[in-house]
Design an enzyme around this catalytic site. Structure first.
Site, PDB file in Angstrom:
ATOM      1  N   ASN A  49      45.799  49.315  52.244  1.00 21.78           N
ATOM      2  CA  ASN A  49      47.121  49.140  51.632  1.00 21.78           C
ATOM      3  C   ASN A  49      47.649  50.457  51.054  1.00 21.78           C
ATOM      4  OD1 ASN A  49      46.833  46.271  52.061  1.00 21.78           O
ATOM      5  ND2 ASN A  49      45.401  46.298  50.339  1.00 21.78           N
ATOM      6  N   HIS A 135      49.132  34.838  46.242  1.00 17.72           N
ATOM      7  CA  HIS A 135      47.831  35.508  46.155  1.00 17.72           C
ATOM      8  C   HIS A 135      46.869  34.780  45.200  1.00 17.72           C
ATOM      9  CE1 HIS A 135      45.132  38.960  45.072  1.00 17.72           C
ATOM     10  NE2 HIS A 135      45.366  39.292  46.333  1.00 17.72           N
ATOM     11  N   GLU A 179      55.770  36.167  46.267  1.00 20.13           N
ATOM     12  CA  GLU A 179      55.459  37.577  46.558  1.00 20.13           C
ATOM     13  C   GLU A 179      56.665  38.201  47.252  1.00 20.13           C
ATOM     14  OE1 GLU A 179      51.696  38.225  48.594  1.00 20.13           O
ATOM     15  OE2 GLU A 179      50.785  36.586  47.470  1.00 20.13           O
ATOM     16  N   SER A 183      51.167  39.207  51.484  1.00 22.55           N
ATOM     17  CA  SER A 183      50.088  40.147  51.775  1.00 22.55           C
ATOM     18  C   SER A 183      49.467  39.931  53.142  1.00 22.55           C
ATOM     19  CB  SER A 183      49.019  40.064  50.689  1.00 22.55           C
ATOM     20  OG  SER A 183      48.495  38.753  50.597  1.00 22.55           O
ATOM     21  N   ASP A 208      55.676  39.029  42.751  1.00 24.40           N
ATOM     22  CA  ASP A 208      54.538  39.948  42.891  1.00 24.40           C
ATOM     23  C   ASP A 208      54.865  40.920  44.019  1.00 24.40           C
ATOM     24  OD1 ASP A 208      52.161  41.185  43.698  1.00 24.40           O
ATOM     25  OD2 ASP A 208      50.917  39.456  43.191  1.00 24.40           O
ATOM     26  N   HIS A 211      52.895  44.503  47.779  1.00 31.21           N
ATOM     27  CA  HIS A 211      53.053  45.122  49.102  1.00 31.21           C
ATOM     28  C   HIS A 211      54.473  45.621  49.357  1.00 31.21           C
ATOM     29  CE1 HIS A 211      49.006  43.883  50.230  1.00 31.21           C
ATOM     30  NE2 HIS A 211      49.266  42.833  49.477  1.00 31.21           N
ATOM     31  N   LYS A 242      47.969  50.167  45.560  1.00 34.05           N
ATOM     32  CA  LYS A 242      48.296  50.153  46.991  1.00 34.05           C
ATOM     33  C   LYS A 242      49.156  51.373  47.325  1.00 34.05           C
ATOM     34  CE  LYS A 242      46.935  45.439  47.261  1.00 34.05           C
ATOM     35  NZ  LYS A 242      47.196  44.041  46.963  1.00 34.05           N
TER      36      LYS A 242
HETATM   37  C1  LIG Z   1      46.285  43.306  46.054  1.00 30.04           C
HETATM   38  C2  LIG Z   1      47.100  42.273  45.407  1.00 30.04           C
HETATM   39  C3  LIG Z   1      47.007  42.031  44.043  1.00 30.04           C
HETATM   40  C4  LIG Z   1      45.948  42.679  43.187  1.00 30.04           C
HETATM   41  O1  LIG Z   1      46.195  43.999  42.918  1.00 30.04           O
HETATM   42  P1  LIG Z   1      44.952  44.944  42.518  1.00 30.04           P
HETATM   43  O2  LIG Z   1      45.579  46.075  41.786  1.00 30.04           O
HETATM   44  O3  LIG Z   1      44.276  45.320  43.773  1.00 30.04           O
HETATM   45  O4  LIG Z   1      44.071  44.108  41.619  1.00 30.04           O
HETATM   46  C5  LIG Z   1      47.889  41.146  43.478  1.00 30.04           C
HETATM   47  N1  LIG Z   1      48.797  40.489  44.220  1.00 30.04           N
HETATM   48  C6  LIG Z   1      48.895  40.672  45.536  1.00 30.04           C
HETATM   49  C7  LIG Z   1      49.931  39.930  46.308  1.00 30.04           C
HETATM   50  C8  LIG Z   1      48.045  41.562  46.173  1.00 30.04           C
HETATM   51  O5  LIG Z   1      48.115  41.724  47.498  1.00 30.04           O
END
Ligand SMILES: *Cc1c(COP(=O)(O)O)cnc(C)c1O
Length: 391
Positions: A49, A135, A179, A183, A208, A211, A242
């Site tokens: 990512n 997620h 999201e 993801s 969220d 990505h 990411k």
């Molecule tokens: C990767 C991810 C997270 C977590 O983030 P980290 O900083 O890796 O703990 C949260 N939400 C989504 C949608 C993700 O893909």
């Protein structure tokens, strides 16, 4: 003598193995240019990512080294005790500016952000309305909150609205979870429609953007419309792990909401602050996202070139899934690509719904156009034609 604990673990692992669902850790050394070395194999990664390649950027590495030398390797305590390094303020100011919000707060990771934010806002008697594909860490946050949770079909804003019109009256507060970019599917949520529904029902909207930051809307993420105007997303959360190239999580919101997190988010209060080097790298990564439009345009351009080459639906983000269904098929395809030098991990349940095991390709500014073209050729060789036509 084996105790009951070991027997328990062994039985569970055997069941996973039998279902082709057992997972294993594979040491992988990453390097610039999306390079990844596993044992003797030199590969190009199409499954991390690190969408902008910033984890390998000399400026981020130098910032991390400089801050480590200045402040030490670790934070020493929680942010609320003595771990609130001055670098936090710079990161939070920049995050708020990029996201067009009043204030921001940095958590230890994206996972820690969601399991802190959601229970800080919601409790018994409240209602959470969530996309079915959110997620794992939003599920965990929702469970911790003990609020009632209802799920709507993926990206079905009309069904979200129905759930709210049915159940909103009984609930004190209501929170919608989605999201910005999903993801495992790479598609984008109908954020504007959900924001409108949130307004209509006096619900709060959390998006969220794990990505989306660094990739969507000139890198600013999914909280904006086509013209660049801010959508009414109350809670813009995401990660520094990411596209930003470092580690950490964040929430951007109105100042009282951020102040409430400092007082109520247990995963912020009761955990140690981020290492200073990580914060300095994150600040540099965010600076590049804010200032380098050519950089943030690249991942999506590569993803589009890939979907064009295989006549798949045009990529909406840097994530492109190719659903193969069966776990064994997904693993076999991943192994065939690995033999050709491409690292693409097979995604299996429970990360994705049963029967939708897949290859999940991700594209990075660190890739070269010829890498992407060659990958598309390799995929054509190893994936059955009908799957590509359905895709
Ligand atoms: C990767 C991810 C997270 C977590 O983030 P980290 O900083 O890796 O703990 C949260 N939400 C989504 C949608 C993700 O893909």
């Amino acid at each position: 003598m084996t105790g009951s604990l070991e027997d328990f673990a062994r039985t569970k692992l055997e069941a996973l193995e039998a279902a082709t669902l057992r997972r294993r850790l594979t040491p992988t050394a990453r390097a610039p240019g999306a390079a990844a070395r596993r044992g003797q194999a030199e590969m190009i990664s199409f499954c991390d990512n690190d969408y902008l390649g910033l984890s390998q950027h000399p400026a981020l590495i130098a910032a991390a080294v400089g801050a480590t030398e200045a402040y030490g390797a670790g934070a020493g305590a929680s942010r609320l005790v003595t771990g609130d390094n001055p670098l936090y303020e710079a990161v939070e100011r920049r995050l708020a500016r990029i996201k067009g919000s009043e204030a921001a707060i940095v958590f230890g990771s994206g996972y820690l952000a969601n399991i802190g934010i959601i229970p800080a806002l919601m409790g018994p008697g409240d209602l959470i309305v969530a996309d079915e594909l959110i997620h794992a860490c939003m599920h965990a946050g929702a469970r911790l909150s003990r609020a009632e949770m209802r799920v709507f079909r993926h990206n079905d804003a009309a069904q979200a609205r129905n759930l709210l019109s049915e159940a909103r009256g009984r609930a004190r507060h209501c929170l919608i979870l989605t999201e910005g970019v999903f993801s495992m599917d790479g598609d984008r949520a109908p954020v504007a429609a959900l924001a409108e529904i949130a307004r209509e029902f006096d619900a709060w909207l959390l998006v969220d953007d794990a990505h989306a930051l660094g990739v969507i809307n000139g890198g600013r993420g999914s909280g904006f419309d086509e013209a660049g105007a801010r959508l009414k997303v109350d809670l813009q959360m995401g990660t520094l792990s990411k596209a930003v190239g470092a580690y950490g999580g964040y929430l951007c919101a109105a100042r009282p909401v951020i102040e409430l997190m400092v007082n109520r988010a247990r995963s912020l209060i009761y955990t140690t602050g981020l290492p200073p080097g990580t914060l300095a790298a994150a600040e540099k990564g965010l600076e590049l996202i804010e200032t380098d439009a050519a950089l943030t345009a690249r991942p999506l351009a590569h993803a589009r070139a890939f979907t064009d080459a295989l006549a798949l639906a045009p990529a909406q983000s840097a994530v492109v899934p190719l659903v193969l269904g069966d776990e064994g098929r997904a693993l076999a395809a991943a192994e065939a690509l690995a033999r050709r030098g491409y690292l693409v991990t097979a995604m299996r349940p429970p990360t994705v719904p049963a029967g939708t095991s897949r290859l999940r390709f991700t594209f990075s500014a660190a890739h070269l156009a010829q890498d992407v073209a060659a990958l598309a050729e390799a995929v054509r060789d190893v994936v059955p034609g009908p799957v590509l036509q359905e895709g």
